[in-house]
Design an enzyme around this catalytic site. Structure first.
Site, PDB file in Angstrom:
ATOM      1  CG  ASP A  13       5.034   4.836   5.882  1.00  0.00           C
ATOM      2  OD1 ASP A  13       4.652   5.703   6.775  1.00  0.00           O
ATOM      3  OD2 ASP A  13       4.164   3.856   5.761  1.00  0.00           O
ATOM      4  CE  LYS A  16       7.403  11.492   5.452  1.00  0.00           C
ATOM      5  NZ  LYS A  16       7.162   9.429   4.400  1.00  0.00           N
ATOM      6  N   GLY A  40       3.341   8.235  10.863  1.00  0.00           N
ATOM      7  CA  GLY A  40       4.061   7.742  11.603  1.00  0.00           C
ATOM      8  C   GLY A  40       5.151   8.150  11.857  1.00  0.00           C
ATOM      9  CG  HIS A  41       7.981  10.741  10.151  1.00  0.00           C
ATOM     10  ND1 HIS A  41       7.623  12.821  10.126  1.00  0.00           N
ATOM     11  CD2 HIS A  41       6.943  10.598   9.810  1.00  0.00           C
ATOM     12  CE1 HIS A  41       6.742  12.430   9.236  1.00  0.00           C
ATOM     13  NE2 HIS A  41       6.747  11.453   8.594  1.00  0.00           N
ATOM     14  CD  GLN A 224       0.722  12.795   5.660  1.00  0.00           C
ATOM     15  OE1 GLN A 224       0.616  14.091   5.384  1.00  0.00           O
ATOM     16  NE2 GLN A 224       0.637  11.972   6.064  1.00  0.00           N
TER      17      GLN A 224
HETATM   18  P1  GDP Z   1       8.793   7.970   7.340  1.00  0.00           P
HETATM   19  O1  GDP Z   1       6.807   7.954   7.852  1.00  0.00           O
HETATM   20  O2  GDP Z   1       8.585   7.698   5.909  1.00  0.00           O
HETATM   21  O3  GDP Z   1       9.498   8.528   8.857  1.00  0.00           O
HETATM   22  O4  GDP Z   1       8.783   6.028   7.976  1.00  0.00           O
HETATM   23  P2  GDP Z   1       8.184   5.337   8.950  1.00  0.00           P
HETATM   24  O5  GDP Z   1       8.573   5.092   9.519  1.00  0.00           O
HETATM   25  O6  GDP Z   1       6.408   5.390   8.703  1.00  0.00           O
HETATM   26  O7  GDP Z   1       8.738   3.748   8.029  1.00  0.00           O
HETATM   27  C1  GDP Z   1      10.192   3.480   8.417  1.00  0.00           C
HETATM   28  C2  GDP Z   1      10.071   2.027   8.511  1.00  0.00           C
HETATM   29  O8  GDP Z   1      11.696   1.934   8.450  1.00  0.00           O
HETATM   30  C3  GDP Z   1      10.529   2.419   9.649  1.00  0.00           C
HETATM   31  O9  GDP Z   1       9.768   1.294  11.175  1.00  0.00           O
HETATM   32  C4  GDP Z   1      12.529   3.037  10.343  1.00  0.00           C
HETATM   33  O10 GDP Z   1      12.822   2.461  10.949  1.00  0.00           O
HETATM   34  C5  GDP Z   1      12.572   1.105   8.976  1.00  0.00           C
HETATM   35  N1  GDP Z   1      13.747   2.043   8.505  1.00  0.00           N
HETATM   36  C6  GDP Z   1      14.481   3.418   7.940  1.00  0.00           C
HETATM   37  N2  GDP Z   1      15.210   3.440   7.643  1.00  0.00           N
HETATM   38  C7  GDP Z   1      16.268   1.637   8.078  1.00  0.00           C
HETATM   39  C8  GDP Z   1      16.403   1.121   6.470  1.00  0.00           C
HETATM   40  O11 GDP Z   1      17.383   2.088   5.976  1.00  0.00           O
HETATM   41  N3  GDP Z   1      17.254  -0.400   7.208  1.00  0.00           N
HETATM   42  C9  GDP Z   1      15.547  -0.972   7.396  1.00  0.00           C
HETATM   43  N4  GDP Z   1      16.167  -2.346   7.713  1.00  0.00           N
HETATM   44  N5  GDP Z   1      14.746  -0.340   8.244  1.00  0.00           N
HETATM   45  C10 GDP Z   1      15.186   1.227   8.165  1.00  0.00           C
HETATM   46  P1  IMO Z   2       3.771   8.745   6.691  1.00  0.00           P
HETATM   47  O1  IMO Z   2       4.296  10.595   7.259  1.00  0.00           O
HETATM   48  C1  IMO Z   2       1.591   6.164   4.217  1.00  0.00           C
HETATM   49  C2  IMO Z   2      -2.490   7.381   2.995  1.00  0.00           C
HETATM   50  C3  IMO Z   2      -3.348   6.364   4.054  1.00  0.00           C
HETATM   51  C4  IMO Z   2      -4.092   6.505   2.940  1.00  0.00           C
HETATM   52  C5  IMO Z   2      -3.954   8.321   2.228  1.00  0.00           C
HETATM   53  C6  IMO Z   2      -5.409   8.960   2.588  1.00  0.00           C
HETATM   54  O2  IMO Z   2       4.241   7.941   8.279  1.00  0.00           O
HETATM   55  O3  IMO Z   2       4.842   8.734   5.163  1.00  0.00           O
HETATM   56  P2  IMO Z   2      -5.351  10.664   5.181  1.00  0.00           P
HETATM   57  O4  IMO Z   2      -5.689   9.822   6.316  1.00  0.00           O
HETATM   58  O5  IMO Z   2      -4.101  11.134   4.944  1.00  0.00           O
HETATM   59  O6  IMO Z   2      -6.844  11.114   4.471  1.00  0.00           O
HETATM   60  O7  IMO Z   2      -5.666   9.085   4.269  1.00  0.00           O
HETATM   61  O8  IMO Z   2      -3.602   8.484   2.767  1.00  0.00           O
HETATM   62  N1  IMO Z   2      -1.263   8.267   3.919  1.00  0.00           N
HETATM   63  C7  IMO Z   2       0.036   7.188   4.567  1.00  0.00           C
HETATM   64  N2  IMO Z   2       0.480   6.848   4.672  1.00  0.00           N
HETATM   65  N3  IMO Z   2       2.482   6.871   5.412  1.00  0.00           N
HETATM   66  C8  IMO Z   2       1.713   8.735   5.656  1.00  0.00           C
HETATM   67  O9  IMO Z   2       2.428   9.259   6.261  1.00  0.00           O
HETATM   68  C9  IMO Z   2       0.598   8.389   4.981  1.00  0.00           C
HETATM   69  N4  IMO Z   2      -0.603   9.338   5.834  1.00  0.00           N
HETATM   70  C10 IMO Z   2      -1.363   8.924   5.066  1.00  0.00           C
HETATM   71  O10 IMO Z   2      -3.075   5.319   3.705  1.00  0.00           O
HETATM   72  O11 IMO Z   2      -4.076   5.660   1.923  1.00  0.00           O
HETATM   73 MG    MG Z   3       5.235   6.829   9.151  1.00  0.00          MG
END
Ligand code: GDP
Ligand code: IMO
Ligand code: MG
Length: 427
Positions: A13, A16, A40-41, A224
């Site tokens: 998270d 990416k 979840g991106h 991840q």
């Molecule tokens: P990913 O899984 O690595 O793609 O990241 P996620 O989407 O799960 O979580 C990142 C969260 O941070 C999302 O809600 C984005 O919209 C938000 N986000 C990304 N970059 C920034 C930033 O520079 N500032 C803030 N405030 N939010 C950001």
């Molecule tokens: P993105 O791509 C954050 C974590 C789960 C758990 C562990 C194993 O959005 O960054 P799994 O279901 O993969 O067997 O769970 O990995 N996990 C993540 N944490 N971001 C993710 O994806 C994750 N995908 C799995 O919370 O600790």
């Molecule tokens: Mg994510």
């Protein structure tokens, strides 16, 4: 013929999706190389939010071919729903390609994931319960069903019978559950999912190499992150694939000499969902501040994320494991309200100072972070578009991170929007 990897350097998270979307402007293809719908991106474009689980984050651009690589585990029902949601928002998904070699997540994978977590009780990993571990386990056991099997009902049925030979007794005798209804799976997967996904199924290795041979620049999008990696993460509190840069080669079907850049992405602090060690975790009001200000709830499962200070020890390990050529820092704006910000520069264990991560997990569970404390900037960063608009204290924080980690920070996120990345000069 270059390929750029985007890899998470913490516990997921990091942003990416947003970085992939930003870099995709200059690319022709974005390949997801591992994971499944545990990811979840999030992308935010003109205020509209897109949450992607399986579809690569370049999909919003008409010039991008989004590819789900062989290293991904795919629940076809989830993919079909995601395509439908994107299409309803006006996004054309017709260019999407799905590797015939990617493995399928079947309903019993999810059931086994949940049952195993329940069995572990207080020692549960906190998985997303999407069936990721059991699907990769079947792959390693060589009994998995692949996307290409959706196109061959006879093979699909034969393979399902083989795998159920062991799955059904496990469900009945270990977990006291009913056996899997094989016919229901065949109906859903072969009659509903197969025909709907058939137009997307392709030889993605061939497509990736055609693009590279034509001199195109492709992006390999990790899900991840480094410390959730099956080999290099905080095992067993990891996912069941290889998010590290090495996984991008196996998960997309290219050799390492094609990789020209590896961009590591990190939050300006650290978060983690699920169980496992977390040396800089905060249990105080600053931890709550990071959750509230950073909206630190899972994109996918809605779970509250654990929060802590930036950990330079981990980041130095991520540099090694991924050969990072540059770093993007996201969510710097979340630290705007703090008087001071801390960075973990070393760990302490039994009176000794450690500047690199201990290989032994029992030690990692017990280390105490050693912090450097820097002044905060107490200025809203969200409007900044250029480096010189960042306040001196924020620039000092970034310079300190660079010095600690030894790799340049090229981009800094100041908000969730696509345009909210400040590019830094290449010195
Ligand atoms: P990913 O899984 O690595 O793609 O990241 P996620 O989407 O799960 O979580 C990142 C969260 O941070 C999302 O809600 C984005 O919209 C938000 N986000 C990304 N970059 C920034 C930033 O520079 N500032 C803030 N405030 N939010 C950001
Ligand atoms: P993105 O791509 C954050 C974590 C789960 C758990 C562990 C194993 O959005 O960054 P799994 O279901 O993969 O067997 O769970 O990995 N996990 C993540 N944490 N971001 C993710 O994806 C994750 N995908 C799995 O919370 O600790
Ligand atoms: Mg994510």
């Amino acid at each position: 013929m270059p390929a750029t990897i985007v890899v998470g350097t913490q516990w997921g998270d990091e942003g990416k999706g947003k970085l992939t979307d930003t870099l995709a402007k200059e690319m022709t293809m974005v390949v997801r190389y591992q994971g499944g719908h545990n990811a979840g991106h999030t992308l935010v474009v003109n205020g509209e939010q897109f949450k992607l689980q399986l579809v690569p984050s370049g999909v919003l651009y008409a010039h991008i071919t989004p590819v789900i690589g062989n290293g991904v585990v795919v629940d076809p029902r989830v993919l079909i729903a995601e395509i439908a949601q994107l299409t309803a928002k006006g996004i054309d998904c017709s260019r999407l390609k799905l590797s015939g070699n990617a493995h399928l997540i079947l309903p019993y994978h999810q059931q086994l994931d949940a049952l195993h977590e329940r069995y572990l009780g207080k020692n549960s990993l906190g998985t997303t319960r999407r069936g990721i571990g059991p699907a990769y386990a079947d792959r390693a056991m060589r009994v998995g069903l692949r996307v290409q099997d959706l196109l061959d009902p006879k093979i699909f049925r034969e393979k399902l019978e083989v795998v159920l030979h062991t799955v059904n007794p496990i469900l009945a005798k270990v977990y006291n559950r009913l056996p899997v209804d094989a016919e229901a799976i065949c109906q859903e997967y072969l009659e509903v999912c197969g025909p709907q996904l058939a137009p997307y199924i392709a030889d993605t290795v061939g497509l990736v190499h055609d693009a590279l041979d034509a001199g195109e620049h492709i992006l390999l999008e990790g899900a991840q992150a480094t410390f959730l990696d099956l080999d290099h993460g905080t095992y067993p509190y990891v996912t069941s694939s290889n998010p590290v840069a090495g996984g991008a080669c196996t998960g997309s079907g290219i050799g390492p000499l094609h990789i020209s850049e590896v961009v590591g992405i990190a939050k300006a602090y650290v978060t983690r969902v699920g169980a496992g060690p977390f040396p800089t975790e905060l249990f105080d009001e600053i931890g709550d501040y990071l959750v509230d200000t950073g909206h630190e709830y899972g994109t996918n499962t809605g779970r509250r994320r654990r929060t802590g200070w930036f950990d330079a020890v981990m980041m130095r390990q991520a540099v090694r494991l991924n050969s990072l050529s540059e770093i993007a820092i996201t969510k710097l704006d979340v630290l705007d309200g703090l008087d001071t910000v801390k960075v973990c520069v070393a760990y302490e264990y039994e009176g000794e100072r450690m500047t690199s991560m201990p290989y032994h997990q029992s030690v990692l569970h017990k280390v105490k972070p050693v912090y450097a404390e820097l002044p905060g900037w107490k200025t809203a960063l969200t409007e900044a578009t250029e480096e010189h608009q960042l306040p001196p204290a924020a620039l000092d924080y970034l310079a300190f991170l660079e010095e600690q980690v030894g790799v340049p920070i090229r981009r800094v996120g100041v908000g969730p929007g696509r345009e909210q990345f400040v590019e830094r000069s290449r010195t």
